[in-house]
Design a protein around this motif. Structure first.
Motif, PDB file in Angstrom:
ATOM      1  N   TYR A  75     -10.602  15.755   5.651  1.00 25.25           N
ATOM      2  CA  TYR A  75     -10.567  15.247   6.293  1.00 25.25           C
ATOM      3  C   TYR A  75     -11.181  13.329   6.357  1.00 25.25           C
ATOM      4  O   TYR A  75     -10.006  13.154   5.926  1.00 25.25           O
ATOM      5  CB  TYR A  75     -10.209  15.633   7.659  1.00 25.25           C
ATOM      6  N   GLY A  76     -11.761  13.565   6.302  1.00 23.74           N
ATOM      7  CA  GLY A  76     -12.328  12.457   6.074  1.00 23.74           C
ATOM      8  C   GLY A  76     -12.242  11.498   4.336  1.00 23.74           C
ATOM      9  O   GLY A  76     -11.812  10.620   3.809  1.00 23.74           O
ATOM     10  N   LEU A  77     -12.318  13.241   3.927  1.00 25.34           N
ATOM     11  CA  LEU A  77     -11.525  12.326   1.996  1.00 25.34           C
ATOM     12  C   LEU A  77     -10.472  12.149   2.274  1.00 25.34           C
ATOM     13  O   LEU A  77     -10.065  10.920   1.810  1.00 25.34           O
ATOM     14  CB  LEU A  77     -11.987  13.907   1.407  1.00 25.34           C
ATOM     15  N   GLY A  78      -9.690  12.460   3.329  1.00 22.30           N
ATOM     16  CA  GLY A  78      -8.059  12.201   2.913  1.00 22.30           C
ATOM     17  C   GLY A  78      -8.346  10.445   3.400  1.00 22.30           C
ATOM     18  O   GLY A  78      -7.541   9.417   2.991  1.00 22.30           O
ATOM     19  N   GLN A  79      -9.596  10.332   4.071  1.00 19.41           N
ATOM     20  CA  GLN A  79      -9.139   8.804   4.667  1.00 19.41           C
ATOM     21  C   GLN A  79      -9.857   8.544   3.829  1.00 19.41           C
ATOM     22  O   GLN A  79      -9.196   6.945   3.462  1.00 19.41           O
ATOM     23  CB  GLN A  79     -10.153   8.363   6.248  1.00 19.41           C
ATOM     24  N   ASP A  80     -10.688   8.232   3.541  1.00 19.09           N
ATOM     25  CA  ASP A  80     -11.533   7.294   2.093  1.00 19.09           C
ATOM     26  C   ASP A  80     -10.988   7.175   1.095  1.00 19.09           C
ATOM     27  O   ASP A  80     -11.406   6.103   0.755  1.00 19.09           O
ATOM     28  CB  ASP A  80     -13.232   8.194   2.429  1.00 19.09           C
ATOM     29  N   LEU A  81     -10.643   8.069   0.823  1.00 19.60           N
ATOM     30  CA  LEU A  81      -9.701   8.361  -0.987  1.00 19.60           C
ATOM     31  C   LEU A  81      -8.423   7.379  -1.452  1.00 19.60           C
ATOM     32  O   LEU A  81      -8.568   6.845  -2.236  1.00 19.60           O
ATOM     33  CB  LEU A  81      -9.743   9.533  -1.372  1.00 19.60           C
ATOM     34  N   HIS A 112      -7.676   3.906  -0.419  1.00 13.66           N
ATOM     35  CA  HIS A 112      -7.590   2.202   0.544  1.00 13.66           C
ATOM     36  C   HIS A 112      -6.692   1.378  -0.310  1.00 13.66           C
ATOM     37  O   HIS A 112      -5.904   1.725  -1.250  1.00 13.66           O
ATOM     38  CB  HIS A 112      -9.086   2.337  -0.313  1.00 13.66           C
ATOM     39  N   ASP A 113      -6.844   0.179   0.182  1.00 12.57           N
ATOM     40  CA  ASP A 113      -6.762  -0.817  -1.036  1.00 12.57           C
ATOM     41  C   ASP A 113      -4.299  -0.637  -1.046  1.00 12.57           C
ATOM     42  O   ASP A 113      -4.131  -0.541  -2.322  1.00 12.57           O
ATOM     43  CB  ASP A 113      -6.642  -0.695  -1.989  1.00 12.57           C
ATOM     44  N   MET A 133      -1.622   5.047  11.466  1.00 11.14           N
ATOM     45  CA  MET A 133      -2.244   4.374  10.753  1.00 11.14           C
ATOM     46  C   MET A 133      -2.204   3.317   9.935  1.00 11.14           C
ATOM     47  O   MET A 133      -2.614   2.472   9.731  1.00 11.14           O
ATOM     48  CB  MET A 133      -3.401   5.810  10.782  1.00 11.14           C
ATOM     49  N   ARG A 134      -1.129   4.089   9.067  1.00 15.24           N
ATOM     50  CA  ARG A 134      -0.885   3.024   7.568  1.00 15.24           C
ATOM     51  C   ARG A 134      -0.049   2.808   8.095  1.00 15.24           C
ATOM     52  O   ARG A 134      -0.001   2.379   6.446  1.00 15.24           O
ATOM     53  CB  ARG A 134      -1.294   4.093   6.600  1.00 15.24           C
ATOM     54  N   ALA A 135       1.311   2.637   8.493  1.00 13.82           N
ATOM     55  CA  ALA A 135       2.346   1.760   8.275  1.00 13.82           C
ATOM     56  C   ALA A 135       2.002   0.108   8.639  1.00 13.82           C
ATOM     57  O   ALA A 135       0.315   0.212   8.878  1.00 13.82           O
ATOM     58  CB  ALA A 135       2.854   2.048   9.400  1.00 13.82           C
ATOM     59  N   PRO A 136       2.712  -0.503   7.970  1.00 11.92           N
ATOM     60  CA  PRO A 136       2.301  -1.879   7.893  1.00 11.92           C
ATOM     61  C   PRO A 136       1.834  -2.809   8.572  1.00 11.92           C
ATOM     62  O   PRO A 136       0.882  -3.639   8.685  1.00 11.92           O
ATOM     63  CB  PRO A 136       3.313  -3.042   7.182  1.00 11.92           C
ATOM     64  N   ASP A 137       1.961  -2.207  10.281  1.00 13.05           N
ATOM     65  CA  ASP A 137       1.750  -2.894  10.855  1.00 13.05           C
ATOM     66  C   ASP A 137       0.410  -1.815  11.919  1.00 13.05           C
ATOM     67  O   ASP A 137      -0.047  -2.113  13.040  1.00 13.05           O
ATOM     68  CB  ASP A 137       2.623  -3.457  12.143  1.00 13.05           C
ATOM     69  N   GLY A 138       0.136  -1.073  11.052  1.00 12.27           N
ATOM     70  CA  GLY A 138      -0.722   0.407  12.016  1.00 12.27           C
ATOM     71  C   GLY A 138      -1.613   0.328  11.771  1.00 12.27           C
ATOM     72  O   GLY A 138      -2.639  -1.129  11.702  1.00 12.27           O
ATOM     73  N   SER A 139      -2.750   1.210  12.875  1.00  9.29           N
ATOM     74  CA  SER A 139      -4.001   1.242  13.711  1.00  9.29           C
ATOM     75  C   SER A 139      -4.688   0.753  12.475  1.00  9.29           C
ATOM     76  O   SER A 139      -5.984  -0.604  12.469  1.00  9.29           O
ATOM     77  CB  SER A 139      -4.287   1.919  14.364  1.00  9.29           C
ATOM     78  N   MET A 140      -4.361   0.477  11.075  1.00  8.37           N
ATOM     79  CA  MET A 140      -5.309   0.735  10.327  1.00  8.37           C
ATOM     80  C   MET A 140      -5.435  -0.980   8.977  1.00  8.37           C
ATOM     81  O   MET A 140      -6.036  -1.543   8.066  1.00  8.37           O
ATOM     82  CB  MET A 140      -6.072   2.090   9.424  1.00  8.37           C
ATOM     83  N   SER A 141      -3.934  -1.400  10.102  1.00 11.90           N
ATOM     84  CA  SER A 141      -3.934  -2.898   8.661  1.00 11.90           C
ATOM     85  C   SER A 141      -4.225  -4.178   8.742  1.00 11.90           C
ATOM     86  O   SER A 141      -4.549  -4.475   7.606  1.00 11.90           O
ATOM     87  CB  SER A 141      -2.702  -3.219   9.313  1.00 11.90           C
ATOM     88  N   GLY A 142      -6.133  -3.990   9.577  1.00 10.88           N
ATOM     89  CA  GLY A 142      -6.410  -4.599   9.453  1.00 10.88           C
ATOM     90  C   GLY A 142      -7.919  -4.562   9.011  1.00 10.88           C
ATOM     91  O   GLY A 142      -8.268  -5.968   8.988  1.00 10.88           O
ATOM     92  N   LEU A 143      -8.113  -3.505   8.323  1.00 16.46           N
ATOM     93  CA  LEU A 143      -9.142  -2.544   8.244  1.00 16.46           C
ATOM     94  C   LEU A 143      -9.666  -3.047   6.683  1.00 16.46           C
ATOM     95  O   LEU A 143      -7.922  -3.184   5.764  1.00 16.46           O
ATOM     96  CB  LEU A 143      -9.383  -1.333   8.184  1.00 16.46           C
ATOM     97  N   LEU A 144     -10.313  -3.300   5.946  1.00 12.39           N
ATOM     98  CA  LEU A 144     -10.936  -4.270   4.882  1.00 12.39           C
ATOM     99  C   LEU A 144     -11.022  -2.716   3.884  1.00 12.39           C
ATOM    100  O   LEU A 144     -11.147  -2.660   2.778  1.00 12.39           O
ATOM    101  CB  LEU A 144     -11.534  -5.599   4.525  1.00 12.39           C
ATOM    102  N   THR A 168     -17.166   4.544  10.065  1.00  9.58           N
ATOM    103  CA  THR A 168     -17.259   2.350  10.163  1.00  9.58           C
ATOM    104  C   THR A 168     -15.882   2.318   9.018  1.00  9.58           C
ATOM    105  O   THR A 168     -14.889   2.553   9.117  1.00  9.58           O
ATOM    106  CB  THR A 168     -18.144   2.525   8.628  1.00  9.58           C
ATOM    107  N   HIS A 169     -15.905   0.918  10.064  1.00 10.64           N
ATOM    108  CA  HIS A 169     -15.079  -0.044   9.581  1.00 10.64           C
ATOM    109  C   HIS A 169     -15.279  -1.772   9.728  1.00 10.64           C
ATOM    110  O   HIS A 169     -15.303  -2.081  10.444  1.00 10.64           O
ATOM    111  CB  HIS A 169     -13.413   0.255  10.311  1.00 10.64           C
ATOM    112  N   LYS A 170     -14.583  -1.925   7.854  1.00 15.83           N
ATOM    113  CA  LYS A 170     -15.305  -3.274   7.895  1.00 15.83           C
ATOM    114  C   LYS A 170     -13.518  -4.581   8.029  1.00 15.83           C
ATOM    115  O   LYS A 170     -12.531  -3.606   7.373  1.00 15.83           O
ATOM    116  CB  LYS A 170     -15.312  -3.728   6.446  1.00 15.83           C
ATOM    117  N   GLY A 171     -13.308  -5.534   8.866  1.00 18.29           N
ATOM    118  CA  GLY A 171     -12.021  -6.048   9.172  1.00 18.29           C
ATOM    119  C   GLY A 171     -12.371  -7.140   8.583  1.00 18.29           C
ATOM    120  O   GLY A 171     -13.376  -8.039   8.793  1.00 18.29           O
TER     121      GLY A 171
END
Length: 169
Positions: free
Chosen positions: A34-40, A42-43, A84-95, A122-125
């Motif tokens: 599950y975590g790998l699905g998120q973390d692999l 990016h960008d 989470m991953r849509a252009p305006d999703g909850s992770m859209s502002g994360l680097l 952990t999240h960096k924005g």
């Protein structure tokens, strides 16, 4: 909610105890995937389902309403990717981000199980040139079923213990 392995396996044969250990390891691997699905991814690579389809049963639902209100209560897990991953999703502002899953407590009853897994996310924005970090801690509470393809999550509830956002220099 949880029973320790010694008590759960008291009076069971060696074969049954080994099966319990094998099941726990497989379930722990699900939590890591599950975590790998998120973390692999990016960008702009949002192909989270590459891992998640091997974690969740096709009909699985998730309740992340604690993090996003009623729109995240008992939704299909595939819809969570869009939230989470849509252009305006909850992770859209994360680097950048990373999701750490702890070891699970697992209660197994035949082909069904309940797991409770600690997490540290952990999240960096960046907002208007001001960097920040967000840390979230809590638990995933999962109902799982043994399927022909292995253990799969059929329902997941997110519990948040605490979150904090702080500026970076």
């Amino acid at each position: 909610m949880t029973t320790n392995a010694t008590r759960q396996n008291a009076g069971h044969s060696l074969e049954q105890r080994l099966q319990y250990l094998e099941d726990r390891i497989e379930i722990q691997d699900l939590m890591v995937r599950y975590g790998l699905g998120q973390d692999l991814h990016h960008d702009g690579d949002n192909d989270v389902l590459e891992q998640w389809d091997s974690v969740f049963a096709p009909e699985a639902r998730v309740d992340y309403s604690v993090a996003g209100g009623a729109r995240l209560k008992d939704i299909p897990y595939r819809d969570l990717v869009e939230v989470m991953r849509a252009p305006d999703g909850s992770m859209s502002g994360l680097l950048k981000w990373q999701h750490f899953q702890g070891f699970s407590t697992v209660d197994i009853d035949g082909d069904r199980a309940v797991a409770r897994t600690q997490h540290l996310h952990t999240h960096k924005g960046d907002t208007d040139g001001q960097g920040w970090n967000l840390i979230q801690t809590g638990f995933f509470v999962d109902r799982l079923e043994r399927r022909s393809e292995g253990w799969r999550i059929v329902h997941r509830t997110l519990e948040i213990i605490w979150m904090d956002t702080f500026a970076t220099v």
